[in-house]
Design a protein around this motif. Structure first.
Motif: not given
Length: 375
Positions: A87-100
């Motif tokens: 994910g590149f926006n915050k949302m449920p169900g992610l394995d990886y999140y890119y925190a921009a």
């Protein structure tokens, strides 16, 4: 081959987050993996072999559309599973999140009152951030700066081992020694900018958050002789009408040009004398790294996550917080009035670009997402 789902609300060619997404996705694709992209909209060219899924939404509010997007993607992934969800926006169900982005909980704590916390907008963004950073989530977190990590830890007590700092990532073609000879002179000649004129550049979508009003006020406050030979170019995805009105009120409208997006940012940086980025809020600020690599002096604010690179390189000035407009005015005037100082800043920027890793974000992010696999 793995099937990797990339989730972002919108893609457009001139956003920093969007550029990072594309380069990370291409790095994963180059290692032989299938890329599926979920987005509400996509502007510009799409890479060959990306599986693009346009997510339908109908809500009139941003947070309403975000919720519809998340629900739709969650359902589709149940029907058509992916091996990894990024994910590149915050949302449920992610394995990886890119925190921009910055920590929303910290932003609310610093800027908002009790009434704001009662709104549906607040409840949505707080819920989606918690779904990523709370310890009920298993998402691995790709972070840009230590400040981000400190803010998220403070609000969510996130397990430290979930955080992974990635280096900045700009293309080597943005580096000063990769550009054609005489690019500065050629650009200025084509755009009717005289050798003795001063060109100030600001690049970044969301003019309010990036402090375009602060830049305009600093230009207007320049000494008369300096102001008379100074031009400002602002590039970013936003509506300029409000800022054109401010420039007119300040008496500098004829010296300011706004562009919604340009493909010649390296040429612009070669032609400019100073990059202004006096942001109100900025989790990182990749444009600061691009300017350093281009050898362009930078004036920015301490709130920017990548401002420490400007300070470490000694290639400009970082305006401390709390922000004072007069300090910005004085720093810009000093920089524009002193050519030798600008040349020193430029040489420092080039030296920093030669010795620091400002380029490997896509590869490092792909390493993390793929679990270290390089197949």
């Amino acid at each position: 081959m793995m099937n990797i789902a990339f989730c972002l609300y919108k893609y457009f060619p001139f956003g920093g987050l969007q550029r990072d997404f594309l380069r990370i996705a291409l790095a994963c694709q180059a290692r032989g993996h299938h890329i599926r992209v979920y987005a509400m909209s996509w502007e510009g060219e799409r890479p060959a072999d990306f599986e693009y899924i346009q997510v339908p939404t109908r809500s009139h509010s941003n947070h309403g559309r975000n919720k519809e997007y998340s629900d739709w993607v969650t359902h589709d992934l149940q029907v058509n599973p992916a091996d990894i969800v990024v994910g590149f926006n915050k949302m449920p169900g992610l394995d990886y999140y890119y925190a921009a982005d910055v920590c929303y909980a910290e932003k609310v704590a610093q800027e908002k009152g009790f009434v704001y916390r009662l709104t549906s907008r607040y409840k949505h963004y707080a819920e989606f951030e918690r779904a990523v950073f709370s310890n009920e989530s298993h998402a691995e977190l790709l972070m840009l700066t230590g400040k981000q990590i400190a803010d998220f830890k403070r609000h969510y007590q996130t397990a430290p081992e979930r955080f992974h700092i990635v280096p900045p990532g700009i293309s080597l073609d943005r580096k000063y020694d990769h550009r054609p000879a005489n690019i500065r002179e050629d650009f200025r000649q084509r755009n009717a900018i005289a050798d003795d004129e001063l060109l100030v550049l600001q690049v970044g979508s969301d003019f309010k958050r990036k402090g375009v009003d602060r830049t305009l006020r600093a230009i207007a406050a320049l000494p008369m002789a300096t102001k008379a030979k100074t031009k400002l170019i602002v590039v970013g995805q936003d509506k300029p009408k409000r800022y054109q009105a401010l420039a007119a009120k300040l008496g500098i409208l004829s010296q300011v040009q706004f562009y919604s997006g340009r493909d010649d940012i390296p040429e612009l940086m070669a032609a400019a004398d100073v990059l202004m980025h006096p942001a109100y809020q900025e989790s990182a600020g990749i444009v600061l790294i691009e300017a350093i690599a281009a050898g362009l002096p930078v004036i920015t604010t301490e709130t920017c996550g990548y401002a420490h690179h400007v300070a470490s390189a000694d290639c400009g000035v970082v305006i401390s917080e709390p922000f004072e407009q007069n300090q910005l005015n004085e720093v810009l005037a000093r920089g524009l009035d002193n050519k030798k100082l600008r040349e020193t800043w430029s040489e420092h920027a080039k030296a920093y670009a030669d010795k620091e890793d400002l380029y490997s974000l896509p590869e490092r992010a792909a390493d993390l997402i793929l679990g270290g696999k390089n197949d």
